[in-house]
Design a protein around this motif. Sequence first.
Motif, mmCIF file in Angstrom:
data_model
loop_
_atom_site.group_PDB
_atom_site.id
_atom_site.type_symbol
_atom_site.label_atom_id
_atom_site.label_comp_id
_atom_site.label_asym_id
_atom_site.label_seq_id
_atom_site.Cartn_x
_atom_site.Cartn_y
_atom_site.Cartn_z
ATOM 1 N N LEU A 4 -35.961 -16.534 18.816
ATOM 2 C CA LEU A 4 -34.560 -16.227 18.578
ATOM 3 C C LEU A 4 -33.940 -15.691 19.868
ATOM 4 C CD1 LEU A 4 -35.156 -14.402 15.173
ATOM 5 C CD2 LEU A 4 -34.132 -16.666 15.461
ATOM 6 N N ASN A 5 -32.658 -16.003 20.066
ATOM 7 C CA ASN A 5 -31.960 -15.500 21.262
ATOM 8 C C ASN A 5 -31.383 -14.131 20.986
ATOM 9 O OD1 ASN A 5 -32.382 -17.606 23.073
ATOM 10 N ND2 ASN A 5 -30.805 -18.852 22.064
ATOM 11 N N TRP A 6 -31.661 -13.237 21.902
ATOM 12 C CA TRP A 6 -31.257 -11.837 21.734
ATOM 13 C C TRP A 6 -30.372 -11.414 22.892
ATOM 14 C CZ3 TRP A 6 -34.067 -7.421 24.296
ATOM 15 C CH2 TRP A 6 -33.571 -6.189 23.865
ATOM 16 N N GLY A 7 -29.315 -10.679 22.572
ATOM 17 C CA GLY A 7 -28.428 -10.145 23.607
ATOM 18 C C GLY A 7 -28.315 -8.641 23.471
ATOM 19 N N MET A 8 -28.061 -7.987 24.593
ATOM 20 C CA MET A 8 -28.040 -6.536 24.587
ATOM 21 C C MET A 8 -26.792 -6.025 25.293
ATOM 22 S SD MET A 8 -31.107 -4.130 25.822
ATOM 23 C CE MET A 8 -31.108 -2.455 25.231
ATOM 24 N N ILE A 9 -26.156 -5.025 24.684
ATOM 25 C CA ILE A 9 -25.000 -4.376 25.313
ATOM 26 C C ILE A 9 -25.349 -2.907 25.499
ATOM 27 C CG2 ILE A 9 -22.550 -3.837 25.074
ATOM 28 C CD1 ILE A 9 -22.494 -6.347 23.148
ATOM 29 N N LEU A 38 -25.217 -4.921 30.318
ATOM 30 C CA LEU A 38 -26.131 -3.787 30.166
ATOM 31 C C LEU A 38 -25.605 -2.455 30.683
ATOM 32 C CD1 LEU A 38 -29.474 -5.554 31.224
ATOM 33 C CD2 LEU A 38 -28.532 -5.271 28.934
ATOM 34 N N ASP A 39 -24.531 -2.487 31.442
ATOM 35 C CA ASP A 39 -24.140 -1.239 32.107
ATOM 36 C C ASP A 39 -22.624 -1.105 32.103
ATOM 37 O OD1 ASP A 39 -25.956 0.609 34.260
ATOM 38 O OD2 ASP A 39 -23.769 0.752 34.490
ATOM 39 N N HIS A 40 -22.143 0.142 32.180
ATOM 40 C CA HIS A 40 -20.681 0.332 32.241
ATOM 41 C C HIS A 40 -20.142 -0.079 33.607
ATOM 42 C CE1 HIS A 40 -22.269 4.084 33.893
ATOM 43 N NE2 HIS A 40 -21.110 4.283 34.460
ATOM 44 N N ARG A 41 -21.022 -0.261 34.591
ATOM 45 C CA ARG A 41 -20.601 -0.789 35.904
ATOM 46 C C ARG A 41 -20.969 -2.273 35.928
ATOM 47 N NH1 ARG A 41 -24.469 3.526 38.417
ATOM 48 N NH2 ARG A 41 -25.548 2.605 36.647
ATOM 49 N N VAL A 80 -27.422 -9.376 18.404
ATOM 50 C CA VAL A 80 -26.877 -8.582 19.508
ATOM 51 C C VAL A 80 -27.155 -7.111 19.218
ATOM 52 C CG1 VAL A 80 -24.750 -7.851 20.653
ATOM 53 C CG2 VAL A 80 -25.079 -10.263 20.055
ATOM 54 N N THR A 81 -27.738 -6.430 20.191
ATOM 55 C CA THR A 81 -27.995 -4.991 20.061
ATOM 56 C C THR A 81 -26.913 -4.220 20.800
ATOM 57 O OG1 THR A 81 -30.371 -5.230 19.803
ATOM 58 C CG2 THR A 81 -29.601 -3.153 20.745
ATOM 59 N N VAL A 82 -26.406 -3.188 20.151
ATOM 60 C CA VAL A 82 -25.389 -2.325 20.762
ATOM 61 C C VAL A 82 -26.039 -0.979 21.063
ATOM 62 C CG1 VAL A 82 -23.119 -1.253 20.459
ATOM 63 C CG2 VAL A 82 -23.593 -3.505 19.440
ATOM 64 N N ALA A 83 -26.255 -0.708 22.347
ATOM 65 C CA ALA A 83 -26.959 0.520 22.758
ATOM 66 C C ALA A 83 -26.150 1.275 23.815
ATOM 67 C CB ALA A 83 -28.355 0.185 23.274
ATOM 68 N N THR A 84 -24.857 1.362 23.543
ATOM 69 C CA THR A 84 -23.916 2.062 24.421
ATOM 70 C C THR A 84 -23.658 3.457 23.837
ATOM 71 O OG1 THR A 84 -22.218 0.997 23.098
ATOM 72 C CG2 THR A 84 -22.745 -0.032 25.204
ATOM 73 N N PRO A 85 -22.913 4.322 24.557
ATOM 74 C CA PRO A 85 -22.541 5.611 23.947
ATOM 75 C C PRO A 85 -21.737 5.434 22.653
ATOM 76 C CG PRO A 85 -22.275 5.716 26.324
ATOM 77 C CD PRO A 85 -22.562 4.278 25.993
ATOM 78 N N ASN A 86 -21.820 6.451 21.818
ATOM 79 C CA ASN A 86 -21.348 6.379 20.433
ATOM 80 C C ASN A 86 -19.914 5.862 20.242
ATOM 81 O OD1 ASN A 86 -23.713 7.766 20.419
ATOM 82 N ND2 ASN A 86 -22.914 9.638 19.497
ATOM 83 N N SER A 87 -18.994 6.323 21.091
ATOM 84 C CA SER A 87 -17.582 6.029 20.837
ATOM 85 C C SER A 87 -17.276 4.538 20.950
ATOM 86 C CB SER A 87 -16.690 6.812 21.811
ATOM 87 O OG SER A 87 -16.996 6.409 23.132
ATOM 88 N N THR A 88 -18.177 3.766 21.551
ATOM 89 C CA THR A 88 -17.927 2.328 21.732
ATOM 90 C C THR A 88 -18.575 1.482 20.618
ATOM 91 O OG1 THR A 88 -19.914 2.092 23.083
ATOM 92 C CG2 THR A 88 -17.884 2.607 24.251
ATOM 93 N N HIS A 89 -19.421 2.088 19.786
ATOM 94 C CA HIS A 89 -20.192 1.293 18.813
ATOM 95 C C HIS A 89 -19.289 0.492 17.869
ATOM 96 C CE1 HIS A 89 -23.942 4.167 19.071
ATOM 97 N NE2 HIS A 89 -23.680 3.540 20.196
#
Length: 377
Positions: A4-9, A38-41, A80-89
């Motif tokens: 399966l194709n997996w993406g990460m944020i 993967l990064d805010h930059r 898609v996995t969302v692993a950013t700080p809480n306010s962006t989830h």
Amino acid sequence: MAKLNWGMIGGGEGSQIGPAHRLGALADGHFTLAAGALDHRADVGRDYAKALGVAADRAYGDWTEMLAGERNRPDRCDLVTVATPNSTHFEITKAFLEAGFNVLCEKPMTVTVEEGEEIVRIAGKTGKICAVNYCYSAYPMVRQARAMVRNGDIGRVRLVVTNFSHGHHGDASDADNPRVRWRYDPAMAGVSGQFADCGIHALHMASFICDDEVEKLSADFASTIASRVLEDDAMVNFRMTRGTVGRLWTSSVAIGRQHGFDIQVFGETGGFRWASEQPNQLIYTPVGGRTQIMEKGEGGLYDDAKRLSRVAIAHPEGFPLAVANIYCDLADAIRGQTRDGLPTAASGLRSMAAVHTAVASAKAGGAWMDARPPMFR
Ligand code: NAI
């Protein structure tokens, strides 16, 4: 079976939870890391994604670029996995669900109850999977504990006591470290600091093992480091729908405690204790009997405890493989086999309702309040 194709944020280089997701998702061969923001930059995120083997055209600068790039691809992400700080989830999870992606969102799923209800509704409407990473619930001996409660091995549960108290934000001189600071900043973390960060793992665990939901609670919050707007210590008393009494302490200033997550469940005919720092053992005492150490991998465990353990008895499995268990169950669900126990958006919503209730209760001097989301009352 095709991968399966997996993406990460989020989860970029140096992040706390990113490595556990990569180890977990890739451990059993179900997924390929196909895309990432993967990064805010933007440039740092693109470079790191490429370094992890993502093709250049799928190494994105931000999640909106990733959504635009992925949505019409024939080989688009299955998860898609969302692993950013809480306010962006919320906005990221909502956007990907609405575009027809399955999502694994980090906890807390949202920062408001209304957003949580919206995610539950969108997941229901689209029929897509929206899981929340309550990964501790996927340790084999936690599944054993849940099965023991379900099978009546300790009788009706009278009392559950849980702690998630560590000391890693206890150094006041480190309070301005950007990776620490956002957790106590309402603009990034929401209305709660430590309770929303760690306390909800403990609360979810209590519900998960007891197979019951939190009905009402009373909370006491403290910010023990003066510069913090949000709490770094909380004590929460709660009651579950079947009358179980709950006690929860969570702290990030408990210097000397390391991971500090444990749970004790006391029933009419027995009790047990599980701790994340000794995850292979469940310490069980039947009423009037001897205390026993139940060990992951031994004979006679319930099926889910057997299924979710891969390595032989006494070999440590640990946190990344608990996360991997979540990914295994997600892979099964994507392929059409839904597994009991996969934490869903409903669990994420219940946590958010508990967080907001605890904040309100603490402000009201510990008043008891209904902790259920309006949608589930
Ligand atoms: P962190 O601060 O260590 O890392 C955050 C990462 O996200 C960084 O790589 C950052 O560059 C990236 N990022 C930030 N904004 C972004 C954006 N808009 N787009 C793409 N990337 C972005 O944070 P940590 O500790 O890894 O936490 C992330 C999330 O994971 C939080 O929601 C936290 O509550 C959760 N978490 C869950 C754990 C669990 O046991 N399930 C354990 C630790 C964290």
